[in-house]
Design an enzyme around this catalytic site. Structure first.
Site, PDB file in Angstrom:
ATOM      1  CB  ALA A  15      -0.814  -0.028   1.169  1.00  5.17           C
ATOM      2  CB  ALA A  16       3.718   3.152   2.520  1.00  3.76           C
ATOM      3  NE  ARG A  26      -0.998   9.499  -9.505  1.00  2.00           N
ATOM      4  CZ  ARG A  26      -0.723   7.980  -9.377  1.00  2.00           C
ATOM      5  NH1 ARG A  26      -1.182   7.372  -9.964  1.00  2.00           N
ATOM      6  NH2 ARG A  26      -1.024   8.135  -8.013  1.00  2.00           N
ATOM      7  CB  SER A  47      -0.492  -2.593  -5.213  1.00  2.00           C
ATOM      8  OG  SER A  47       0.273  -2.268  -5.727  1.00  2.00           O
ATOM      9  CB  CYS A  51      -8.541  -4.646   4.292  1.00  2.00           C
ATOM     10  SG  CYS A  51      -7.207  -3.384   4.608  1.00  2.00           S
ATOM     11  CD1 TRP A 453     -35.438  13.546  17.431  1.00  2.00           C
ATOM     12  CD2 TRP A 453     -33.611  14.885  16.799  1.00  2.00           C
ATOM     13  NE1 TRP A 453     -35.676  14.977  17.406  1.00  2.00           N
ATOM     14  CE2 TRP A 453     -34.007  15.581  17.564  1.00  2.00           C
ATOM     15  CE3 TRP A 453     -32.317  15.243  17.249  1.00  2.00           C
ATOM     16  CZ2 TRP A 453     -33.578  16.906  17.507  1.00  2.00           C
ATOM     17  CZ3 TRP A 453     -32.074  16.717  17.368  1.00  2.00           C
ATOM     18  CH2 TRP A 453     -32.840  16.998  17.719  1.00  2.00           C
TER      19      TRP A 453
HETATM   20  C1  LIG Z   1      -6.410  -9.154   8.449  1.00  2.00           C
HETATM   21  C2  LIG Z   1      -5.605  -7.779   8.019  1.00  2.00           C
HETATM   22  C3  LIG Z   1      -7.189  -6.865   7.691  1.00  2.00           C
HETATM   23  C4  LIG Z   1      -6.895  -5.992   7.821  1.00  2.00           C
HETATM   24  N1  LIG Z   1      -7.785  -4.805   7.707  1.00  2.00           N
HETATM   25  C5  LIG Z   1      -8.346  -3.957   7.588  1.00  2.00           C
HETATM   26  C6  LIG Z   1      -8.787  -3.194   7.458  1.00  2.00           C
HETATM   27  O1  LIG Z   1     -10.312  -3.553   6.739  1.00  2.00           O
HETATM   28  N2  LIG Z   1      -9.130  -1.974   7.289  1.00  2.00           N
HETATM   29  C7  LIG Z   1      -7.599  -1.127   6.927  1.00  2.00           C
HETATM   30  O2  LIG Z   1      -7.405  -0.130   7.026  1.00  2.00           O
HETATM   31  N3  LIG Z   1      -6.362  -1.347   7.135  1.00  2.00           N
HETATM   32  C8  LIG Z   1      -6.623  -3.406   7.065  1.00  2.00           C
HETATM   33  N4  LIG Z   1      -5.337  -3.811   8.073  1.00  2.00           N
HETATM   34  C9  LIG Z   1      -4.306  -3.170   7.961  1.00  2.00           C
HETATM   35  C10 LIG Z   1      -4.192  -3.030   6.143  1.00  2.00           C
HETATM   36  O3  LIG Z   1      -3.362  -3.856   5.253  1.00  2.00           O
HETATM   37  C11 LIG Z   1      -1.912  -2.308   6.329  1.00  2.00           C
HETATM   38  O4  LIG Z   1      -1.947  -1.535   7.592  1.00  2.00           O
HETATM   39  C12 LIG Z   1      -1.456  -2.294   5.412  1.00  2.00           C
HETATM   40  O5  LIG Z   1      -1.142  -2.932   4.186  1.00  2.00           O
HETATM   41  C13 LIG Z   1      -0.275  -0.688   5.422  1.00  2.00           C
HETATM   42  O6  LIG Z   1       0.519  -1.255   4.591  1.00  2.00           O
HETATM   43  P1  LIG Z   1       1.835  -0.854   4.406  1.00  2.00           P
HETATM   44  O7  LIG Z   1       2.242  -0.313   2.520  1.00  2.00           O
HETATM   45  O8  LIG Z   1       2.091  -0.105   5.655  1.00  2.00           O
HETATM   46  O9  LIG Z   1       2.586  -2.318   4.950  1.00  2.00           O
HETATM   47  P2  LIG Z   1       2.789  -3.614   4.256  1.00  2.00           P
HETATM   48  O10 LIG Z   1       0.760  -4.361   3.126  1.00  2.00           O
HETATM   49  O11 LIG Z   1       2.851  -4.857   4.858  1.00  2.00           O
HETATM   50  O12 LIG Z   1       3.558  -4.164   3.130  1.00  2.00           O
HETATM   51  C14 LIG Z   1       4.809  -3.381   3.115  1.00  2.00           C
HETATM   52  C15 LIG Z   1       5.663  -4.545   1.898  1.00  2.00           C
HETATM   53  O13 LIG Z   1       7.305  -4.273   1.953  1.00  2.00           O
HETATM   54  C16 LIG Z   1       7.762  -5.490   2.599  1.00  2.00           C
HETATM   55  N5  LIG Z   1       9.246  -5.697   2.894  1.00  2.00           N
HETATM   56  C17 LIG Z   1       9.147  -5.850   4.097  1.00  2.00           C
HETATM   57  N6  LIG Z   1      10.741  -5.880   4.460  1.00  2.00           N
HETATM   58  C18 LIG Z   1      10.521  -5.523   3.416  1.00  2.00           C
HETATM   59  C19 LIG Z   1      12.418  -5.709   2.983  1.00  2.00           C
HETATM   60  N7  LIG Z   1      12.862  -6.369   3.627  1.00  2.00           N
HETATM   61  N8  LIG Z   1      13.024  -5.915   1.867  1.00  2.00           N
HETATM   62  C20 LIG Z   1      11.844  -5.763   0.517  1.00  2.00           C
HETATM   63  N9  LIG Z   1      10.232  -5.900   0.700  1.00  2.00           N
HETATM   64  C21 LIG Z   1      10.444  -6.356   2.408  1.00  2.00           C
HETATM   65  C22 LIG Z   1       6.375  -7.038   3.197  1.00  2.00           C
HETATM   66  O14 LIG Z   1       6.567  -7.733   2.004  1.00  2.00           O
HETATM   67  C23 LIG Z   1       5.048  -6.127   1.989  1.00  2.00           C
HETATM   68  O15 LIG Z   1       4.635  -6.668   1.295  1.00  2.00           O
HETATM   69  C24 LIG Z   1      -5.889  -5.810   7.626  1.00  2.00           C
HETATM   70  C25 LIG Z   1      -4.598  -6.400   7.796  1.00  2.00           C
HETATM   71  C26 LIG Z   1      -4.411  -7.420   7.810  1.00  2.00           C
HETATM   72  C27 LIG Z   1      -3.328  -8.328   7.751  1.00  2.00           C
END
Ligand SMILES: Cc1cc2nc3c(=O)[nH]c(=O)nc-3n(C[C@H](O)[C@H](O)[C@H](O)COP(=O)(O)OP(=O)(O)OC[C@H]3O[C@@H](n4cnc5c(N)ncnc54)[C@H](O)[C@@H]3O)c2cc1C
Length: 470
Positions: A15-16, A26, A47, A51, A453
């Site tokens: 995501a981030a 972009r 991506s 969730c 209400w």
């Molecule tokens: C079961 C579940 C349900 C969820 N439901 C919700 C919801 O309903 N609503 C909501 O807002 N949020 C929800 N979340 C939380 C949400 O998924 C996370 O907050 C979000 O994915 C965070 O995004 P991110 O990019 O910060 O981290 P991540 O999605 O964890 O991505 C980090 C990426 O970095 C990679 N990475 C890590 N270290 C390294 C490295 N050293 N070298 C290369 N790659 C690396 C990992 O493989 C991963 O793909 C849920 C999470 C889970 C697990």
């Protein structure tokens, strides 16, 4: 000849990280700048929606691919140099180099060889979070699942659909992931127990609202064991889990799912000497630049955010923040300017038709943040009471004594249509509205949607009356 002004390296391709990558390209294109964006992702997916995993496991979503918003090929077609199955192992800030290693075969050919060092002008850390796995006897037995990645989801689904006879599931952790998985397990036909060491499920709610969740979960047939610390796991001769050991005895289990929370994944950052805050998350400024480091940025679950109500740092591991922070970061990297305005702790979940939501601060959190607080609670219905399908719902509003400023709200509803009302409360909290203003705001009304209400407005009015008279 192509003129590259900035070599951007992003660690983490969900995501981030991918929001940052796309937005940087972009923004740079709009400003006529040229940037080269390289993303390192150790897993096989980009991506993807973690969730959606509980709903995939439950059977609402057909295949993992449906949870992928953009594939590696699509990102590459957009100009991102994406290295799949490649892990960043070390960051050298002085030399501006990331060391990497190939993790495993991903079926991808990214042209990346083992042990490559990649140079950067700007570095983005988007490594997400690490699921907490209890250091208990038997915790790594077969049949015990975490649930963070699509691979975790697939492995849980494989177990649920295998020839093995599964009758009883135990979910460890009664937070939002735990209760979503409990629904999935029940819908797959398993008798489901949820165990948590806290006194109530959903500890992000006040105890009175958590008690409602307990009652409703029990009505749904979930065996809920609170104030119960798991001590270990019993494992059969074939290496498969058979039970969850608690002080009250062993709960038989054919399948265990762990949902006991996550912590920011900051090992790389910490080892590189980057600053971690009191919450354990990376410290960033409002542009998502790592504090004290002009060429290092971070976003998502690995950072701490600014809580607009408590005015303190908070780690809130949610996809909604990861996407927004990644976008802000990408704009800045691409030569634009944007800031992340902070969080108010809004969250929503459900188990079957039981809906739960919260925003802002609960009563104790508000007190810890230095507020003198009152609250107003109302039990009402999701629609006009005379409409078919009207379901009970409870709203609690937390306000500051004296001013009646909205500090938080919580909703527990036994039927569809209750929890998403939290968004009106979140807006009120975000804009520091007074509870009496929310009570009189021109919200929509017709019998199929709400009582005349809205329950949110009645709770706000009650909180305001208390705030101004007590
Ligand atoms: C079961 C579940 C349900 C969820 N439901 C919700 C919801 O309903 N609503 C909501 O807002 N949020 C929800 N979340 C939380 C949400 O998924 C996370 O907050 C979000 O994915 C965070 O995004 P991110 O990019 O910060 O981290 P991540 O999605 O964890 O991505 C980090 C990426 O970095 C990679 N990475 C890590 N270290 C390294 C490295 N050293 N070298 C290369 N790659 C690396 C990992 O493989 C991963 O793909 C849920 C999470 C889970 C697990």
């Amino acid at each position: 000849m192509r003129r590259v002004t900035d070599r951007i390296v992003i660690i983490g391709g969900d995501a981030a990280g991918m929001s940052a990558a796309s937005q940087a390209l972009r923004t740079a294109a709009r400003g006529g700048r040229d940037v080269a964006v390289t993303v390192l992702e150790r897993g096989p997916w980009t991506s993807y929606s973690a969730c959606g995993i509980p709903y995939w496991v439950a059977g609402d979503v057909d295949v993992a691919e449906d949870l992928v918003a953009r594939t590696p090929e699509e990102h590459r077609a957009n100009g991102i140099d994406l290295h799949m199955g490649v892990e960043a192992t070390e960051i050298d800030l002085g030399a501006q180099v990331v060391q990497t290693r190939r993790v495993a075969a991903t079926g991808e050919t990214s042209g990346h060889s083992t042990g490559t060092a990649i140079s950067f002008d700007q570095l983005v850390i988007a490594t997400g979070s690490v699921p907490i796995r209890p250091d208990l006897p038997g915790a790594y037995a077969d049949g015990i699942h975490g649930l963070q990645t699509l691979d975790d989801g697939q492995s849980l689904l494989d177990a649920l659909t295998s020839a093995r006879r599964l009758e009883r599931a135990v979910v460890v952790g009664a937070g939002y992931i735990g209760i979503e998985v409990a629904e999935a397990a029940q819908r797959r036909g398993l008798a489901t127990t949820v165990v948590d060491m806290a006194e109530q499920p959903m500890t992000t709610l006040d105890p009175d609202m958590g008690a409602l969740v307990r009652t409703e979960m029990e009505k749904l047939g979930i065996d809920l064991r609170t104030s119960t610390a798991v001590e270990g796991f019993e494992v059969g001769a074939d290496g498969w889990v058979t039970g969850v050991v608690t002080p009250d005895g062993t709960l038989p289990a054919d399948l265990v799912v762990l949902g006991i929370g996550v912590r920011p994944n900051t090992r790389l950052a910490r080892e590189a000497g980057l600053p971690l805050g009191e919450t354990g998350g990376l410290q960033v400024d409002r542009r998502q630049a790592v504090v004290g480091h002009d060429a290092v940025w971070a976003a998502g679950d690995c950072v701490e955010s600014f809580h607009r109500v408590s005015q303190r740092p908070a780690v809130v591991a949610l996809g909604t923040h990861a996407n927004k922070q990644g976008r802000v970061l990408g704009t800045n990297l691409g030569g634009g300017y944007d800031t992340f305005p902070g969080v108010v702790g809004t969250a929503i979940t459900k188990v079957h038709d039981l809906e739960i939501a919260r925003t802002g601060l609960g009563v104790d959190e508000a007190r810890r943040a230095g507020f003198d607080v009152v609250s107003g609670t109302v039990e009402s219905t999701t629609t006009a009471g005379y409409m078919p399908g009207a379901s009970p719902m409870t709203v609690k509003v937390v306000a500051e004594r004296g001013t009646a400023r909205m500090l938080g709200a919580q909703i527990v509803g036994a039927g569809p249509g209750s929890a998403k009302r939290i968004d009106a409360c979140a807006l009120a909290v975000w804009n520091e509205m007074h509870a009496d203003d929310l009570a009189m705001t021109d919200l929509s009304y017709a019998p199929p949607f709400s009582p005349v209400w809205d329950p949110v407005q009645i709770a706000a009015r009650r909180a305001a009356e208390r705030a101004r008279t007590s």
